[in-house]
Design a protein around this motif. Structure first.
Motif, PDB file in Angstrom:
ATOM      1  N   ASP A   1     -16.683   2.550  -3.805  1.00  0.00           N
ATOM      2  CA  ASP A   1     -16.427   2.054  -4.923  1.00  0.00           C
ATOM      3  C   ASP A   1     -15.007   2.527  -5.366  1.00  0.00           C
ATOM      4  OD1 ASP A   1     -18.609   0.708  -5.265  1.00  0.00           O
ATOM      5  OD2 ASP A   1     -19.491   1.940  -6.454  1.00  0.00           O
ATOM      6  N   VAL A   2     -14.982   3.817  -5.315  1.00  0.00           N
ATOM      7  CA  VAL A   2     -13.581   4.511  -5.731  1.00  0.00           C
ATOM      8  C   VAL A   2     -12.631   3.962  -4.920  1.00  0.00           C
ATOM      9  CG1 VAL A   2     -12.492   6.914  -6.046  1.00  0.00           C
ATOM     10  CG2 VAL A   2     -14.606   6.453  -6.689  1.00  0.00           C
ATOM     11  N   ALA A   3     -12.760   4.095  -3.612  1.00  0.00           N
ATOM     12  CA  ALA A   3     -11.730   3.768  -2.367  1.00  0.00           C
ATOM     13  C   ALA A   3     -11.369   2.001  -2.678  1.00  0.00           C
ATOM     14  CB  ALA A   3     -12.517   3.688  -1.100  1.00  0.00           C
ATOM     15  N   GLU A   4     -12.193   1.417  -3.276  1.00  0.00           N
ATOM     16  CA  GLU A   4     -11.753   0.048  -3.242  1.00  0.00           C
ATOM     17  C   GLU A   4     -10.826  -0.035  -4.660  1.00  0.00           C
ATOM     18  OE1 GLU A   4     -15.584  -1.939  -3.807  1.00  0.00           O
ATOM     19  OE2 GLU A   4     -15.699  -2.288  -1.795  1.00  0.00           O
ATOM     20  N   ARG A   5     -11.347   0.715  -5.611  1.00  0.00           N
ATOM     21  CA  ARG A   5     -10.119   0.769  -6.878  1.00  0.00           C
ATOM     22  C   ARG A   5      -8.957   1.431  -6.553  1.00  0.00           C
ATOM     23  NH1 ARG A   5     -15.216   2.463  -9.571  1.00  0.00           N
ATOM     24  NH2 ARG A   5     -14.572   4.590  -9.383  1.00  0.00           N
ATOM     25  N   TRP A   6      -8.835   2.584  -5.770  1.00  0.00           N
ATOM     26  CA  TRP A   6      -7.692   3.057  -5.232  1.00  0.00           C
ATOM     27  C   TRP A   6      -6.826   2.117  -4.466  1.00  0.00           C
ATOM     28  CZ3 TRP A   6      -4.895   6.176  -7.706  1.00  0.00           C
ATOM     29  CH2 TRP A   6      -5.355   7.491  -8.360  1.00  0.00           C
ATOM     30  N   ALA A   7      -7.500   1.127  -3.538  1.00  0.00           N
ATOM     31  CA  ALA A   7      -6.738   0.447  -2.429  1.00  0.00           C
ATOM     32  C   ALA A   7      -6.236  -0.553  -3.408  1.00  0.00           C
ATOM     33  CB  ALA A   7      -8.001  -0.280  -1.764  1.00  0.00           C
TER      34      ALA A   7
ATOM     35  N   ASP B   1      -7.529  -3.484   3.149  1.00  0.00           N
ATOM     36  CA  ASP B   1      -7.944  -4.827   2.945  1.00  0.00           C
ATOM     37  C   ASP B   1      -8.772  -5.395   4.176  1.00  0.00           C
ATOM     38  OD1 ASP B   1      -6.476  -4.956   0.776  1.00  0.00           O
ATOM     39  OD2 ASP B   1      -4.850  -5.838   1.798  1.00  0.00           O
ATOM     40  N   ARG B   2      -8.698  -4.842   5.481  1.00  0.00           N
ATOM     41  CA  ARG B   2      -9.609  -5.280   6.408  1.00  0.00           C
ATOM     42  C   ARG B   2     -10.740  -4.622   6.737  1.00  0.00           C
ATOM     43  NH1 ARG B   2      -6.092  -4.309   9.883  1.00  0.00           N
ATOM     44  NH2 ARG B   2      -6.825  -2.516  10.765  1.00  0.00           N
ATOM     45  N   ARG B   3     -10.971  -3.185   6.371  1.00  0.00           N
ATOM     46  CA  ARG B   3     -11.930  -2.276   6.742  1.00  0.00           C
ATOM     47  C   ARG B   3     -13.059  -2.326   5.682  1.00  0.00           C
ATOM     48  NH1 ARG B   3     -13.409  -2.628  11.740  1.00  0.00           N
ATOM     49  NH2 ARG B   3     -14.626  -0.929  11.074  1.00  0.00           N
ATOM     50  N   LEU B   4     -12.171  -2.229   4.536  1.00  0.00           N
ATOM     51  CA  LEU B   4     -13.200  -1.896   3.182  1.00  0.00           C
ATOM     52  C   LEU B   4     -14.605  -2.882   3.120  1.00  0.00           C
ATOM     53  CD1 LEU B   4     -11.088  -0.662   0.317  1.00  0.00           C
ATOM     54  CD2 LEU B   4     -12.662   0.608   1.761  1.00  0.00           C
ATOM     55  N   PRO B   5     -14.173  -4.058   3.271  1.00  0.00           N
ATOM     56  CA  PRO B   5     -15.389  -5.064   3.395  1.00  0.00           C
ATOM     57  C   PRO B   5     -16.416  -4.785   4.295  1.00  0.00           C
ATOM     58  CG  PRO B   5     -13.134  -6.348   3.099  1.00  0.00           C
ATOM     59  CD  PRO B   5     -13.016  -5.091   3.160  1.00  0.00           C
ATOM     60  N   LEU B   6     -15.813  -4.474   5.556  1.00  0.00           N
ATOM     61  CA  LEU B   6     -16.588  -4.220   6.631  1.00  0.00           C
ATOM     62  C   LEU B   6     -17.770  -2.932   6.292  1.00  0.00           C
ATOM     63  CD1 LEU B   6     -14.459  -5.100   9.708  1.00  0.00           C
ATOM     64  CD2 LEU B   6     -16.298  -6.195   8.818  1.00  0.00           C
ATOM     65  N   LEU B   7     -16.937  -1.985   5.758  1.00  0.00           N
ATOM     66  CA  LEU B   7     -17.526  -0.548   5.544  1.00  0.00           C
ATOM     67  C   LEU B   7     -18.610  -1.043   4.206  1.00  0.00           C
ATOM     68  CD1 LEU B   7     -14.611   1.935   5.417  1.00  0.00           C
ATOM     69  CD2 LEU B   7     -16.474   1.679   7.334  1.00  0.00           C
TER      70      LEU B   7
END
Length: 968
Positions: free
Chosen positions: A431-437, A617-623
C-alpha cells in the motif's frame, strides 16, 4: 459409463419428512455445500439435463438389500425403495467425498426420468407412481458384468462364488449379532459433559461425559447421544468416558445431561462387503487372490538378493528375501519372540526403497488387527521414508501418534502457515509502495520538466552571447564549422579502415589491403590528432567569448535564468530521489526493484528514476495479485487440515492402518498398493483380511496360528448354531492364516523358529505343547529375582481351606462383571504386582474374567495408587496379545471341586498369556481343579504344565509366597 433412460412418463418420487429437512439444515451448518432442504435436492435433480449420476450401493442381505445413491454437485443422497415400489425413501444426504468421486469415475448410471418430485409421506404416492427399481437394478448388474468382463482377472469360478457367498453370510451374521448385542446394552446416564482440551464454544470432536453409576461403557465401544452422531469411547478416566465423534458436534446443541446409548459401527461391515464386491466384480489388484485363498494356488516364489539393514537370523533372512520376491501370497509363521516385527519393518523398508535396478520402489501397506501391532512397526522404519498412519487418534498408541495423517497434516499446515506468513510480511508495504509510486511519477515528471527549462535557458545564454560577441563569436563559429568538417573526414577514414580489414582475407585483394592498412591507420591517427587540436582551439575560443560577454547585461540576465533553472532541477532531482528510495524500501523483500545510482548528473538520475517508475507500474499490480493469492492460500490452509490428507497419503512410501481401517478413510479409497504386509494374521478372520488384500498386488501374511483366533470357541459355537452351516462355522473358527497353513506350497510358508524373548524354561513348554518342539531359544537369560529361584513358578492355592480358595460368581446385578472372581488369587496377584512395581520392573496381571480384572485392579490401586497405569497393566489375554512385560502374573481364577474351567479350555489363550513374559512368569491357581478339568484337552495341558514346572521350575504354596511379600 452406461446410460439408463427411464420411461418418459415416469416421475421419480422422493419421500422426505420435515425431520429430514431439519437434519439437513443441521448438517448444512458444518457443510455449507449441502442443500438447505430436500426441496433444493429435488430442484437440482430436476435441472440435470444430462442425467443424474447414480450408483447402486452394496447389498445388505439381512436388513433390506441395496440402496440407490444419487449424486449432486456437492452432495450424495442415499435412497431406499419403498415397500410398495412406488418411490424412494430419503435415508441420508451427505457431502460428496473423495470416495464418491472415485466410485463415479469407475462406473455409474445416468438416470433420465420424466422428472423428480417430493412427497411428505409414503401414503401420498399415487397408484401411478413407480420407482422403476427393477429396471435400475437390472441395468446396474449389466454394467457391473460388462466392466468385469473387461478386467484382466479370470472369470469367477463357481467355487469362488460359493466362497464369497459364505464370507458374506458371515458378515451378515456378525452384523446382526453385533446390533442385537448393542440393543441389549443398558444406556449409560451422564450428568455433565465437557469438551476435552478445548474451550467451551464452537464444534468439537472429543467430549468427556461424567457417567453416573458403576456400569461404564467399555473402551472402544461405539455410543450415541440422543439426537447426535455416533462416537467411540477412546478411554475411561475414572467416571468420565471420553468419546471421539465421527464428525465435530456443536457444543451448544449437545445435551448437558442425558444418556450414552451403545450402538455399533457400520463402517466395519461396509468395508468387508466392499472387499467382497471388489472380488465379485474382479477388480482386485491381485487377479490371483481368490485362487490363492480358496484353492491355495500360487505362482512360484524365489528369493530377492536384497540385503537387510539389521542383522537377521537365517529364518528371518529367508522370510525377508521371499517377501520381496512374492508374486501373489506368502505366509510368515512367527511364534512369540521370534522377531516378526523386525522382519516386517525390514521388508517394508526394502520394498519402499526398491533394489535400484530390477525392482522399483513399491508403495507398501502395513496392517494388523490391533493398533498396537501396527504402531510397533513404525519406529523401526527408515526416517528417510514418508510414513503415514491412518487411524483414530484416541486408539493409536504413543509410538504411532507422530505418524498420524492428522498430526502430519497439522505439522505441515503449521510449516506452511509459517512460510506463507513470512512471505506475506514481505508484501506488507505494498500500500505504501503504491502511494510512493504515484508520488514518484509526479516528481520525475517535474524533474523532466525542469530539465527542459535548463535546455531552454542554456540556449538563451548562447543566443545572448552570439548577439553581442562580435569577432569572438565569428571565431567560435568558424572553429565549429572546421570541427564538423574534421569529424566528417575522420568518420570516412575509420569506415575505410573497416572496409580494408574485411577485404584482407580475400585471395587476390588480400596482399594489397594488407599493404594499404598501414597508410589508412596513419591517416586515422593524423585526423584524430587534428580533431583534438581543433577541440582545444574551440574551447579557448569559447572561453574568450565568455570572458568578453559575461559582463554584458543581456548575457548576465540569460545566465541568471539558467542558474535558476538548474537549481530547480536539483531540487526536483532530490525530491524524486527521496520518493524513489521510499518506494523501493516499501516494496521490501517481495522483489528487487531497479537500483538508483548515487549521482548528481540530472540526465543519469532521470534515466534511473524513469526506469524505476516503469518497473513499479509493471510489477506492483503483479505483486498485489501475488499477495492476494497468498492471503487466500493462508486463509484456506488455516482451516481444516483434511484437504492435506490426500496429498500426504498419495506421496507416502508406507501407509499403516488396521485391517478394516485400511478402507475406513475416503483418502484411501482409490490408493493402490504394490505390497500389503498383514501382521497378527492369526487373529484376523477371512472377511477382515480381504479388506486390505484386495487393495494390493501381492501380500505377506505374518502371524501365529497357535495364538488367539478371530473368535472364541464359545462365540463360534453360538454363531455357528445360528448359521447352521459348517462352512460358516469353519470361517468363524479359523483365521485366514490358519486356513492357508498346510495348504500353500512349502516355498510360500516361512516359519520363524528362534525366539529371543523368554527364558528357555518358559519357551520350552510352549514349544512342546503348541509348536511341535520347533521353537528354539537363541540366547541364555540370566535369572535375577529375589522371590523365586526360577523364571517359571506355579503358586498353588489347592492347599488353602475351601472357603478361601473357591471361585465366586460375579454379581448378576452388574451385567458388566461377567464370569467369576477369586478373592484369594486377587490378594496374591495384587501383592505381587505391588512388589514388582516397587522394584521398578515392567509387570502385567493377566486373568480370564472381567470380574477378576476389576477385583485385581481395585486391590492394586489400593496398594500403589496410579489408577491409569494399573488399568493399562491388568486385563484379559486379549488385551496383551502382541505385547510383552518383564514379569507376567497369571491367575487361573477357577477353583471348584467339579473341575469346571469354562473358556479356559480354549488352550491357545494359555499360550498367549505365558509367552508375554520376558524374565519371570508366575502362575497362580488351584492345581487340583485344573488338573482334574472336565475338559480333556485342558486337563492334559494342565498336567503337562504341572510336570514341567515341577521338573524345570518351582511349585510354591500360596501362604509361603504371601509371607515372602509381607501379605499377611
Amino acid at each position: 459409463m452406461r446410460f439408463v433412460r427411464l420411461p418418459l412418463d415416469r416421475v421419480l418420487h422422493l419421500v422426505a419428512s420435515a425431520e429430514d429437512d431439519q437434519r439437513l439444515r443441521e448438517k448444512h451448518r458444518d457443510h455449507p455445500g449441502l442443500p438447505h432442504s430436500v426441496d433444493h435436492v429435488v430442484a437440482e435433480l430436476s435441472a440435470a439435463r444430462a442425467g443424474v449420476p447414480a450408483t447402486v450401493a452394496e447389498p445388505n442381505r439381512w436388513n433390506g438389500g441395496r440402496s440407490l445413491l444419487v449424486h449432486g454437485t456437492a452432495w450424495v443422497a442415499r435412497l431406499v425403495v419403498t415397500h410398495s415400489g412406488r418411490g424412494y425413501q430419503v435415508r441420508s444426504i451427505d457431502p460428496l467425498r473423495v470416495r464418491d468421486h472415485h466410485r463415479l469415475a469407475r462406473h455409474y448410471l445416468a438416470l433420465h426420468p420424466a422428472g423428480w418430485r417430493r412427497v411428505d409421506a409414503v401414503r401420498e404416492l399415487g397408484d401411478g407412481a413407480d420407482a422403476c427399481w427393477p429396471r435400475v437394478e437390472q441395468e446396474w448388474e449389466r454394467l457391473v458384468r460388462l466392466l468385469a468382463d473387461r478386467a484382466t482377472a479370470p472369470a469367477l469360478a463357481p467355487r469362488h462364488a460359493e466362497f464369497l457367498d459364505a464370507v458374506e453370510r458371515v458378515v451378515d451374521a456378525n452384523e446382526r449379532i453385533a446390533l442385537r448385542a448393542a440393543a441389549d446394552e443398558r444406556p449409560h446416564p451422564y450428568r455433565a459433559v465437557r469438551p476435552v482440551g478445548e474451550q467451551r464454544h464452537g464444534a468439537h470432536s472429543v467430549y468427556g461425559f461424567a457417567v453416573v453409576g458403576s456400569a461404564l461403557p467399555e473402551e472402544g465401544a461405539f455410543v450415541q447421544v440422543k439426537g447426535e452422531q455416533r462416537g467411540q469411547v477412546t478411554r475411561l478416566d475414572g467416571q468420565t468416558a471420553v468419546v471421539r465423534f465421527d464428525e465435530p458436534v456443536d457444543w451448544a446443541l449437545l445435551p448437558k445431561t442425558g444418556e450414552l446409548v451403545t450402538t455399533t459401527s457400520t463402517v466395519v461391515f461396509k468395508a468387508r462387503r466392499e472387499a467382497i464386491t471388489t472380488l465379485r466384480e474382479r477388480r482386485a489388484l491381485n487377479p490371483h487372490l481368490l485362487p490363492a485363498i480358496v484353492d491355495a494356488q500360487v505362482r512360484p516364489i524365489g528369493e530377492a538378493a536384497d540385503t537387510p539393514t539389521e542383522e537377521l537370523d537365517p529364518d528371518q533372512l529367508r522370510a525377508f528375501r521371499r517377501a520381496l520376491a512374492v508374486e501373489d501370497l506368502m505366509l510368515v509363521l512367527g511364534p512369540p519372540g521370534t522377531g516378526k516385527t523386525r522382519v516386517i519393518s525390514q521388508v517394508a523398508n526394502a520394498a519402499a526403497v526398491g533394489d535400484g535396478w530390477s525392482r522399483p520402489p513399491w508403495r507398501v501397506l502395513v496392517t494388523a488387527q490391533s493398533n498396537r501391532a501396527v504402531d510397533n512397526v513404525l519406529p523401526r522404519l527408515s526416517p528417510d521414508l514418508v510414513v503415514v498412519r491412518v487411524g483414530n487418534a484416541g486408539t493409536v498408541t504413543d509410538e504411532g501418534r507422530p505418524y498420524l495423517v492428522d498430526e502430519q497434516a497439522r505439522e505441515l499446515r503449521g510449516r506452511t502457515l509459517a512460510g506463507v506468513a513470512h512471505n506475506l510480511r514481505e508484501f506488507d508495504g505494498l500500500d505504501v509502495a503504491e502511494r510512493w509510486a504515484a508520488e514518484l511519477a509526479d516528481r520525475v515528471a517535474a524533474t523532466t520538466a525542469a530539465l527542459a527549462d535548463v535546455d531552454r535557458a542554456s540556449a538563451g545564454v548562447d543566443e545572448a552571447r552570439r548577439a553581442v560577441g562580435g569577432p569572438a563569436r565569428a571565431a567560435v563559429d568558424a572553429l565549429v564549422t572546421a570541427s564538423a568538417a574534421l569529424d566528417d573526414r575522420l568518420d570516412r577514414a575509420r569506415r575505410a579502415v573497416q572496409r580494408n580489414a574485411r577485404l584482407r582475407g580475400r585471395p587476390l585483394l588480400g596482399w594489397w589491403c594488407r599493404w594499404r592498412s598501414a597508410a589508412l591507420d596513419a591517416r586515422v591517427e593524423r585526423l584524430a590528432a587534428d580533431r583534438r587540436t581543433a577541440d582545444d582551439a574551440l574551447h579557448r575560443a569559447r572561453r574568450h567569448l565568455a570572458d568578453t560577454t559575461d559582463h554584458l547585461p543581456e548575457v548576465r540576465r540569460a545566465a541568471r535564468l539558467l542558474a535558476e533553472a538548474r537549481d530547480r532541477v536539483e531540487r526536483a532531482r532530490r525530491s524524486a530521489s527521496t520518493a524513489a528510495h521510499s518506494a523501493r524500501a516499501a516494496v521490501g523483500g517481495a522483489e528487487a526493484p531497479p537500483a538508483i545510482r548515487d549521482t548528481v548528473d540530472p540526465a543519469t538520475a532521470v534515466g534511473d528514476l524513469t526506469a524505476l517508475v516503469a518497473w513499479l507500474d509493471r510489477r506492483l499490480p503483479l505483486l498485489r495479485a501475488r499477495a492476494r493469492l497468498l492471503a487466500e492460500w493462508h486463509h484456506e490452509v488455516s482451516g481444516a487440515t483434511t484437504q492435506l490428507h490426500p496429498e500426504l497419503i498419495r506421496y507416502a512410501h508406507v501407509v499403516a492402518a488396521t485391517a478394516v481401517g485400511s478402507a475406513s478413510r475416503a483418502e484411501l479409497s482409490e490408493v493402490d498398493f504394490d505390497l500389503v504386509v498383514v501382521d497378527e494374521a492369526g487373529q484376523i478372520g477371512t472377511a477382515d483380511v480381504l479388506v486390505p488384500l484386495v487393495r494390493a498386488r501381492r501380500a505377506v501374511l505374518v502371524g501365529d496360528e497357535r495364538q488367539l483366533p478371530p473368535f472364541l470357541d464359545a462365540e463360534v459355537g453360538s454363531w455357528g448354531r445360528e448359521a447352521a452351516d459348517p462352512r460358516i462355522r469353519d470361517l468363524l473358527a479359523k483365521s485366514a492364516l490358519e486356513h492357508l497353513v498346510g495348504r500353500l506350497p512349502e516355498d510360500n510358508v516361512v516359519p520363524l523358529t528362534w525366539q529371543r524373548r523368554m527364558p528357555e524354561v518358559i519357551a520350552e513348554f510352549s514349544s512342546r505343547e503348541f509348536y511341535g518342539g520347533r521353537l528354539r531359544t537363541a540366547r541364555a537369560h540370566e535369572h535375577r529375582d529375589e522371590l523365586f529361584g526360577s523364571p517359571l513358578v506355579f503358586v498353588d492355592t489347592s492347599g488353602l481351606p475351601e472357603r478361601r480358595r473357591r471361585e465366586r460368581p460375579a454379581r448378576q446385578r452388574d451385567h458388566r462383571q461377567a464370569g467369576y472372581h477369586n478373592p484369594a488369587e486377587a490378594v496374591l496377584l495384587s501383592r505381587l504386582a505391588a512388589h514388582y512395581a516397587a522394584a521398578g520392573r515392567e509387570w502385567a496381571v493377566i486373568v480370564p474374567y472381567t470380574a477378576q480384572v476389576k477385583a485385581v485392579t481395585s486391590a492394586i490401586v489400593d496398594l500403589i495408587g496410579q489408577e491409569s497405569h494399573v488399568r493399562l497393566n491388568v486385563g484379559s489375554v486379549d488385551a496383551f496379545q502382541g505385547g510383552e512385560r518383564d514379569v507376567v502374573l497369571y491367575g487361573f481364577t477357577r477353583s471348584n471341586p467339579d473341575g469346571n474351567v469354562g473358556f479356559l479350555s480354549e488352550l491357545r489363550r494359555a499360550n498367549v498369556a505365558f509367552t508375554r513374559a520376558k524374565a519371570q512368569l508366575v502362575l497362580v491357581g488351584d492345581l487340583a481343579t485344573i488338573t482334574r478339568s472336565r475338559d480333556a484337552g485342558f486337563r492334559d495341558l494342565a498336567r503337562s504344565l504341572r510336570d514341567h514346572v515341577a521338573e524345570r521350575g518351582e511349585i510354591r504354596r500360596y501362604d509361603e509366597v504371601l509371607d515372602l511379600i509381607g501379605g499377611r
